[in-house]
Design an enzyme around this catalytic site. Structure first.
Site, PDB file in Angstrom:
ATOM      1  N   GLU A  78       8.538  16.081  15.379  1.00 12.90           N
ATOM      2  CA  GLU A  78       9.229  15.813  14.042  1.00 12.90           C
ATOM      3  C   GLU A  78       8.171  16.823  13.065  1.00 12.90           C
ATOM      4  O   GLU A  78       7.080  16.908  13.084  1.00 12.90           O
ATOM      5  CB  GLU A  78       8.996  14.387  13.501  1.00 12.90           C
ATOM      6  CG  GLU A  78       9.568  14.288  12.260  1.00 12.90           C
ATOM      7  CD  GLU A  78       9.219  12.761  11.701  1.00 12.90           C
ATOM      8  OE1 GLU A  78       8.223  12.039  12.001  1.00 12.90           O
ATOM      9  OE2 GLU A  78      10.449  12.067  11.284  1.00 12.90           O
ATOM     10  N   LYS A 133       0.870  -1.228   0.081  1.00 15.47           N
ATOM     11  CA  LYS A 133       0.129   0.095   0.075  1.00 15.47           C
ATOM     12  C   LYS A 133       1.020   1.205   0.035  1.00 15.47           C
ATOM     13  O   LYS A 133       1.402   1.654   1.006  1.00 15.47           O
ATOM     14  CB  LYS A 133      -0.665  -0.079   1.292  1.00 15.47           C
ATOM     15  CG  LYS A 133      -1.344   1.217   1.849  1.00 15.47           C
ATOM     16  CD  LYS A 133      -2.351   1.935   1.041  1.00 15.47           C
ATOM     17  CE  LYS A 133      -2.675   3.326   1.604  1.00 15.47           C
ATOM     18  NZ  LYS A 133      -1.818   4.413   1.411  1.00 15.47           N
TER      19      LYS A 133
HETATM   20  P1  NAD Z   1       1.750   8.337   7.593  1.00 10.80           P
HETATM   21  O1  NAD Z   1       1.763   7.485   8.854  1.00 10.80           O
HETATM   22  O2  NAD Z   1       0.614   9.521   7.470  1.00 10.80           O
HETATM   23  O3  NAD Z   1       1.366   7.547   6.335  1.00 10.80           O
HETATM   24  C1  NAD Z   1       2.251   6.594   5.895  1.00 10.80           C
HETATM   25  C2  NAD Z   1       1.336   5.190   5.456  1.00 10.80           C
HETATM   26  O4  NAD Z   1       0.504   5.010   6.223  1.00 10.80           O
HETATM   27  C3  NAD Z   1       0.737   5.825   4.060  1.00 10.80           C
HETATM   28  O5  NAD Z   1       0.856   4.789   3.209  1.00 10.80           O
HETATM   29  C4  NAD Z   1      -0.689   6.169   4.567  1.00 10.80           C
HETATM   30  O6  NAD Z   1      -1.682   5.927   3.416  1.00 10.80           O
HETATM   31  C5  NAD Z   1      -0.645   5.168   5.686  1.00 10.80           C
HETATM   32  N1  NAD Z   1      -1.710   5.224   6.587  1.00 10.80           N
HETATM   33  C6  NAD Z   1      -2.188   6.416   6.917  1.00 10.80           C
HETATM   34  N2  NAD Z   1      -3.369   6.276   7.962  1.00 10.80           N
HETATM   35  C7  NAD Z   1      -3.361   4.919   8.061  1.00 10.80           C
HETATM   36  C8  NAD Z   1      -4.318   4.151   8.735  1.00 10.80           C
HETATM   37  N3  NAD Z   1      -5.311   4.753   9.888  1.00 10.80           N
HETATM   38  N4  NAD Z   1      -4.134   2.942   8.719  1.00 10.80           N
HETATM   39  C9  NAD Z   1      -3.239   2.155   7.890  1.00 10.80           C
HETATM   40  N5  NAD Z   1      -2.608   3.008   7.058  1.00 10.80           N
HETATM   41  C10 NAD Z   1      -2.666   4.282   7.086  1.00 10.80           C
HETATM   42  O7  NAD Z   1       3.163   8.979   7.316  1.00 10.80           O
HETATM   43  P2  NAD Z   1       3.629   9.894   6.444  1.00 10.80           P
HETATM   44  O8  NAD Z   1       3.481  11.307   6.795  1.00 10.80           O
HETATM   45  O9  NAD Z   1       3.342   9.305   4.956  1.00 10.80           O
HETATM   46  O10 NAD Z   1       5.295   9.677   6.417  1.00 10.80           O
HETATM   47  C11 NAD Z   1       6.013  10.471   7.161  1.00 10.80           C
HETATM   48  C12 NAD Z   1       6.285   9.797   8.249  1.00 10.80           C
HETATM   49  O11 NAD Z   1       7.333   8.657   8.143  1.00 10.80           O
HETATM   50  C13 NAD Z   1       7.352  10.309   9.196  1.00 10.80           C
HETATM   51  O12 NAD Z   1       7.125  10.455  10.668  1.00 10.80           O
HETATM   52  C14 NAD Z   1       8.640   9.763   9.050  1.00 10.80           C
HETATM   53  O13 NAD Z   1       9.671   9.950   9.903  1.00 10.80           O
HETATM   54  C15 NAD Z   1       8.362   8.376   9.034  1.00 10.80           C
HETATM   55  N6  NAD Z   1       9.288   7.804   8.242  1.00 10.80           N
HETATM   56  C16 NAD Z   1      10.296   6.903   8.817  1.00 10.80           C
HETATM   57  C17 NAD Z   1      11.243   6.062   8.292  1.00 10.80           C
HETATM   58  C18 NAD Z   1      12.102   4.905   9.114  1.00 10.80           C
HETATM   59  O14 NAD Z   1      12.716   4.263   8.347  1.00 10.80           O
HETATM   60  N7  NAD Z   1      11.826   4.943  10.289  1.00 10.80           N
HETATM   61  C19 NAD Z   1      11.674   6.226   7.004  1.00 10.80           C
HETATM   62  C20 NAD Z   1      10.807   7.286   6.168  1.00 10.80           C
HETATM   63  C21 NAD Z   1       9.719   7.867   6.878  1.00 10.80           C
END
Ligand code: NAD
Length: 494
Positions: A398, A188
């Site tokens: 963050e 996804k």
């Molecule tokens: P997000 O949590 O909003 O979204 C990530 C994914 O989760 C997307 O595909 C989104 O559609 C999905 N999602 C959103 N709500 C959901 C739900 N209720 N149920 C299931 N899936 C859902 O995060 P983002 O804003 O897209 O990404 C940024 C975040 O990712 C930041 O916090 C960043 O630090 C983190 N990140 C971490 C790493 C790591 O390796 N630790 C790497 C890259 C990014």
């Protein structure tokens, strides 16, 4: 690579994107679509299928069938390896096309996108393909008359939910080891970074991956992602994204089938500069890149700069000069140093942190504003905020944007207290010429990745994962296999 093709590629219309389920492209079950917008200028790029719960369930069912009938999990390891290596070659051969498509959708500067996206994805898939026939079981040290065998078996159906930043790199960190281990996958992608992942999934079919082994369902997280998390037929859920979503996934797993959940979450990573750093000029330059590349949308971004007071003012000045000199703008120009933020919402969020710091009387050393608004794109000047206090939201939460929070310190103990004083524990860095101090700091910092006299750039051979609220489990390195392989014991009376 012929970069002169970028102009033609950026003008190529992008056809509406569909799901990939059971080896076939298909629209959402209710025909719904959503607009993919380019952060370069805010224009509509194409549409994506707006996935439904039924779509997620269909993809899981396809992955389950593919796993259970052994069309992939039951193949000879050498055959799986051959297909995965061919897939990596196909991705590499289309690196520029994939990179440009990805930049049009998510705004990363092309020079970085090329390396960090298709080429990194190809390298990751190759790494796990090459490793997959070196995985062996164990013979335990059992008493005479018994034999204890420990098998390592593919875990089953994996759901992978990934974010918008570096979709190919992070996607491949999941797909590489999961597929190499013999699992089937439902992927996804994020709402704003799906096109390149769909494209490489099509290339996987072309490479010979059997239909149903890799399925991609696009759409909204709270619908498609939530359905995968709640599925009774997903064995392992791997996730990269925010802590808020991570919590929901754990809850859904607890309410459904207790699937294993691995979370790679955010960070507020401290970058600690001591006065005895070997080269403060280099430290300033690398630290600027460590927060401002990809407009700060990097999970391990060194977003908190802690500087020993005796060099604080001079160092902040140097770093601010690098920030101000960074060329921000059209991410498809190879000379651009930082591209656009991924979405209007992410731009607004980043500006909001700066407005709050300004209102609190913190010092905006450089940047702080939206720029290039006339393009319609989501650009922000690299921003350095000094005199940030440990309790400020900017020091604890963050931003995921180009905003650096700077705080001075006087002693090693104070640096550690500040560094460890957040809920996160993803990455950190220490700049010092004192070997003893470097090792002391590595031990005392609560983070999954500690850089010494550098920032970023660690390769595939080492694991990446967080402690505290930055998550659990690891991507990269051979340790990543642990998530996708189950141990099974055979206890035999001889
Ligand atoms: P997000 O949590 O909003 O979204 C990530 C994914 O989760 C997307 O595909 C989104 O559609 C999905 N999602 C959103 N709500 C959901 C739900 N209720 N149920 C299931 N899936 C859902 O995060 P983002 O804003 O897209 O990404 C940024 C975040 O990712 C930041 O916090 C960043 O630090 C983190 N990140 C971490 C790493 C790591 O390796 N630790 C790497 C890259 C990014």
């Amino acid at each position: 690579m012929d970069l002169s093709r970028i102009a033609a590629l950026r003008a190529t219309p992008v056809p509406p994107a569909l799901h990939l389920i059971d080896g076939a492209s298909c629209p959402a079950s209710d025909g719904g679509t959503m607009t993919a917008r380019s952060p370069i200028d805010g224009s509509a790029l194409t549409t994506l299928a707006r996935g439904t719960v039924a779509d997620a369930d269909a993809a899981v069912a396809a992955a389950r069938r593919a796993f259970d009938d052994g069309r992939w999990s039951g193949l000879a390891p050498a055959e799986r390896k051959r297909i995965l290596l061919r897939w990596a070659d196909l991705i590499e051969a289309r690196a520029l096309d994939l990179a440009v498509l990805g930049v049009r959708e998510n705004g990363t500067e092309i020079a970085m996108a090329l390396k960090a996206e298709p080429l990194s994805a190809a390298a990751t898939i190759r790494y796990y393909a090459e490793a997959l026939d070196k995985i062996t079981g164990e013979i335990a040290a059992t008493p005479p008359g018994t034999l204890g065998l420990v098998h390592r078996e593919p875990a089953g159906v994996v759901a992978a939910i990934v974010p918008w930043n570096f979709p190919l790199m992070i996607g491949a960190w999941k797909l590489g080891p999961a597929l190499a281990a013999g699992c089937s996958v439902v992927l996804k992608p994020a709402e704003t970074a799906a096109l390149t992942l769909l494209r490489i999934a099509e290339l996987a079919l072309e490479a010979g991956l059997p239909p149903g082994v890799l399925n991609v369902v696009t759409g909204e997280g709270p619908v498609v992602g939530a359905a995968l998390a709640a599925s009774m037929d997903v064995d392992v859920l791997v996730f990269t994204g925010s802590g808020a979503t991570g919590r929901k996934l754990l809850e859904a797993a607890a309410r459904s089938n207790l699937k294993r959940v691995y979370l790679e979450l955010g960070g507020k990573s401290p970058n600690i500069v001591f006065a005895d750093a070997p080269d403060l000029d280099e430290a300033a330059q690398v630290s600027a890149a460590g927060i401002f590349r990809n407009a700060g949308q990097v999970c391990i971004a060194g977003s908190r700069l802690l500087v020993e007071r005796s060099v604080h003012d001079a160092f902040v000045e140097k770093l601010a000069a690098h920030a101000a000199a960074l060329r921000v703008g059209d991410p498809l120009d190879p000379a651009t140093g930082a591209g656009a933020l991924n979405s209007e919402a992410q731009l607004a969020r980043s500006l909001g942190f700066v407005d709050e710091a300004r209102a609190q009387g913190r010092r905006i050393v450089t940047g702080g504003d939206r720029i290039l608004a006339e393009t319609g794109g989501y650009y922000m000047a690299p921003t350095v905020v000094a005199d940030v206090r440990p309790d400020d939201r900017l020091a604890r939460e963050e931003v995921f944007g180009p905003v650096l929070a700077v705080t001075p310190f006087d002693t090693e103990d104070e640096a550690i207290a500040l560094a460890n004083g957040t809920d996160y524990g993803l990455a950190a860095a220490v700049w010092t010429g004192n070997l003893g101090r470097a090792h002391r700091m590595v031990r005392r910092l609560r983070a999954g990745l500690v850089h010494v006299n550098t920032y970023g750039g660690s390769d595939l051979t080492v694991p990446l994962g967080g402690v505290k609220q930055s998550g659990n489990g690891h991507d990269k390195s051979l340790h990543a296999f642990d998530k996708y392989l189950d141990l099974k014991t055979a206890w035999i009376k001889l």
